[in-house]
Design an enzyme around this catalytic site. Structure first.
Site, PDB file in Angstrom:
ATOM      1  N   SER A  54       0.872  -1.189   0.000  1.00 56.18           N
ATOM      2  CA  SER A  54       0.000   0.000   0.000  1.00 56.18           C
ATOM      3  C   SER A  54       0.903   1.232   0.000  1.00 56.18           C
ATOM      4  CB  SER A  54      -0.846  -0.009   1.276  1.00 56.18           C
ATOM      5  OG  SER A  54      -1.506   1.220   1.470  1.00 56.18           O
TER       6      SER A  54
ATOM      7  N   TYR B 141      -2.061  -1.323  10.338  1.00 59.81           N
ATOM      8  CA  TYR B 141      -2.090  -1.468   8.876  1.00 59.81           C
ATOM      9  C   TYR B 141      -0.767  -0.981   8.284  1.00 59.81           C
ATOM     10  CZ  TYR B 141      -4.012  -1.190   4.097  1.00 59.81           C
ATOM     11  OH  TYR B 141      -4.244  -1.349   2.747  1.00 59.81           O
TER      12      TYR B 141
HETATM   13  P1  NAD Z   1     -11.439  -5.989  -0.700  1.00 64.47           P
HETATM   14  O1  NAD Z   1     -12.056  -6.039   0.637  1.00 64.47           O
HETATM   15  O2  NAD Z   1     -12.263  -5.583  -1.868  1.00 64.47           O
HETATM   16  O3  NAD Z   1     -10.738  -7.396  -1.051  1.00 64.47           O
HETATM   17  C1  NAD Z   1      -9.985  -8.099  -0.109  1.00 64.47           C
HETATM   18  C2  NAD Z   1     -10.282  -9.570  -0.287  1.00 64.47           C
HETATM   19  O4  NAD Z   1      -9.456 -10.296   0.637  1.00 64.47           O
HETATM   20  C3  NAD Z   1     -11.741  -9.935   0.042  1.00 64.47           C
HETATM   21  O5  NAD Z   1     -12.297 -10.702  -1.001  1.00 64.47           O
HETATM   22  C4  NAD Z   1     -11.625 -10.730   1.329  1.00 64.47           C
HETATM   23  O6  NAD Z   1     -12.622 -11.743   1.466  1.00 64.47           O
HETATM   24  C5  NAD Z   1     -10.239 -11.324   1.201  1.00 64.47           C
HETATM   25  N1  NAD Z   1      -9.690 -11.729   2.485  1.00 64.47           N
HETATM   26  C6  NAD Z   1      -9.701 -11.051   3.657  1.00 64.47           C
HETATM   27  N2  NAD Z   1      -9.147 -11.783   4.630  1.00 64.47           N
HETATM   28  C7  NAD Z   1      -8.761 -12.957   4.069  1.00 64.47           C
HETATM   29  C8  NAD Z   1      -8.140 -14.125   4.554  1.00 64.47           C
HETATM   30  N3  NAD Z   1      -7.803 -14.240   5.852  1.00 64.47           N
HETATM   31  N4  NAD Z   1      -7.883 -15.132   3.698  1.00 64.47           N
HETATM   32  C9  NAD Z   1      -8.232 -15.039   2.388  1.00 64.47           C
HETATM   33  N5  NAD Z   1      -8.849 -13.964   1.879  1.00 64.47           N
HETATM   34  C10 NAD Z   1      -9.112 -12.934   2.707  1.00 64.47           C
HETATM   35  O7  NAD Z   1     -10.191  -5.023  -0.547  1.00 64.47           O
HETATM   36  P2  NAD Z   1      -9.078  -4.497  -1.580  1.00 64.47           P
HETATM   37  O8  NAD Z   1      -9.038  -3.033  -1.398  1.00 64.47           O
HETATM   38  O9  NAD Z   1      -9.232  -5.071  -2.912  1.00 64.47           O
HETATM   39  O10 NAD Z   1      -7.783  -5.100  -0.855  1.00 64.47           O
HETATM   40  C11 NAD Z   1      -6.844  -5.928  -1.510  1.00 64.47           C
HETATM   41  C12 NAD Z   1      -5.471  -5.558  -1.014  1.00 64.47           C
HETATM   42  O11 NAD Z   1      -5.197  -4.213  -1.396  1.00 64.47           O
HETATM   43  C13 NAD Z   1      -5.318  -5.606   0.503  1.00 64.47           C
HETATM   44  O12 NAD Z   1      -4.071  -6.175   0.818  1.00 64.47           O
HETATM   45  C14 NAD Z   1      -5.351  -4.142   0.902  1.00 64.47           C
HETATM   46  O13 NAD Z   1      -4.659  -3.893   2.084  1.00 64.47           O
HETATM   47  C15 NAD Z   1      -4.669  -3.512  -0.303  1.00 64.47           C
HETATM   48  N6  NAD Z   1      -4.914  -2.084  -0.482  1.00 64.47           N
HETATM   49  C16 NAD Z   1      -6.171  -1.571  -0.546  1.00 64.47           C
HETATM   50  C17 NAD Z   1      -6.336  -0.195  -0.685  1.00 64.47           C
HETATM   51  C18 NAD Z   1      -7.714   0.441  -0.734  1.00 64.47           C
HETATM   52  O14 NAD Z   1      -7.801   1.678  -0.562  1.00 64.47           O
HETATM   53  N7  NAD Z   1      -8.776  -0.294  -0.989  1.00 64.47           N
HETATM   54  C19 NAD Z   1      -5.221   0.644  -0.793  1.00 64.47           C
HETATM   55  C20 NAD Z   1      -3.954   0.077  -0.736  1.00 64.47           C
HETATM   56  C21 NAD Z   1      -3.801  -1.282  -0.589  1.00 64.47           C
END
Ligand code: NAD
Length: 263
Positions: free
Chosen positions: A131, A144
């Site tokens: 991130s 985080y």
């Molecule tokens: P999201 O909630 O849309 O997707 C995350 C997915 O991970 C979900 O489908 C969830 O069921 C799955 N998940 C959660 N815990 C789990 C586990 N223990 N085992 C297997 N699957 C699990 O969120 P996203 O924004 O697409 O997040 C994806 C990645 O991107 C994450 O690592 C998040 O930290 C990172 N990220 C997100 C953002 C943002 O602003 N959305 C910004 C930077 C980084």
């Protein structure tokens, strides 16, 4: 034989969008998620497995099983994650431990399972979703930020080591992305005021949340170029530049941005 990929957290948001881009390129994708893996896989026309990334044995079974079935493992996207947010003095050890389990150990489990296979093959690509919070100090979500800095460090160090074996490693560092993550902070944990406001704060800080499909296209481009860190959108690259230019100034700017973003 088609290239193969595992995308953890592939049922939603960034993981789902990356899976779609890979499928468009003819990659044999397996979505691994704690929820919705089978239904998403049916919808996208790929494989799916219910896997909790905090369970090292389950991740190892998944990765080993794919290699045994398809004969190769080309991409391991360690992307599954959750967000924990709140003032540090109101967070509990449960918040910290859950965050370390999913966002850090989840990635470690994926690396432990995939890397030896890739070394043996002499090829493969590990892509870890960190991130912008892994590159700049983000207050009010310390657990985080801690895990994401760790994922950046793990990825960069592994990249150096892995190169000798023909294995590539990159980390994705997006700013605020428009996904359900921003609406489901602190899952299964006591909610906080900051947690409830995550989406609002994101919009106030970044003006416009970046779409997940744009992140996925950036990721594919970044992988084609072999970028160590894929930092998107331009807001994130500017914030990262400021940290490198002057850490002190960046702390000041982050403090100002946080003040403006809080109600
Ligand atoms: P999201 O909630 O849309 O997707 C995350 C997915 O991970 C979900 O489908 C969830 O069921 C799955 N998940 C959660 N815990 C789990 C586990 N223990 N085992 C297997 N699957 C699990 O969120 P996203 O924004 O697409 O997040 C994806 C990645 O991107 C994450 O690592 C998040 O930290 C990172 N990220 C997100 C953002 C943002 O602003 N959305 C910004 C930077 C980084």
């Amino acid at each position: 034989m088609a290239k193969t990929a595992i995308v953890t957290g592939g049922s939603s948001g960034i993981g789902r969008a990356v899976a779609i881009e890979l499928l468009r390129r003819g990659v044999d994708v397996t979505i691994a998620d704690i929820a919705g893996a089978e239904s998403t896989a049916r919808e996208l026309g790929c494989s799916g497995a219910r896997v909790d990334v905090t369970d090292a044995a389950a991740v190892e079974d998944l990765v080993g099983g794919l290699k045994a079935d398809r004969g190769r493992l080309d991409f391991m996207f360690n992307n599954a994650g959750i967000a924990v947010a709140g003032r540090t003095d109101e967070l509990t050890l449960d918040h910290w431990n859950r965050m370390l389990d999913v966002n850090l150990r989840g990635v470690v489990h994926g690396v432990q399972a995939a890397y030896p296979i890739m070394v043996e093959q002499g090829f493969g690509y590990i892509v870890n979703t960190a991130s912008l919070a892994g590159l700049i100090p983000v207050p009010l979500m310390l657990p985080y930020t801690t895990t994401k800095y760790a994922v950046v460090g793990l990825s960069l160090a592994l990249r150096v080591e892995a190169a000798a074996h023909g294995v590539k490693v990159s980390a994705i560092c997006p700013g605020f992305v428009d996904t359900p993550l921003l609406d489901h902070t602190n899952p299964g944990l006591p909610q906080t005021e900051i947690g409830r406001l995550a989406r609002t704060i994101g919009v106030r800080v970044q003006k416009r949340l970046y779409p997940a499909d744009a992140v996925a296209r950036d990721v594919i481009r970044g992988l084609e170029r072999g970028q160590a860190l894929i930092v998107v959108p331009s807001f994130a690259r500017r914030a990262w530049s400021l940290v490198r230019l002057s850490p002190a100034l960046s702390v000041h700017a982050t403090r100002q941005a946080t003040r403006r973003a809080l109600p």
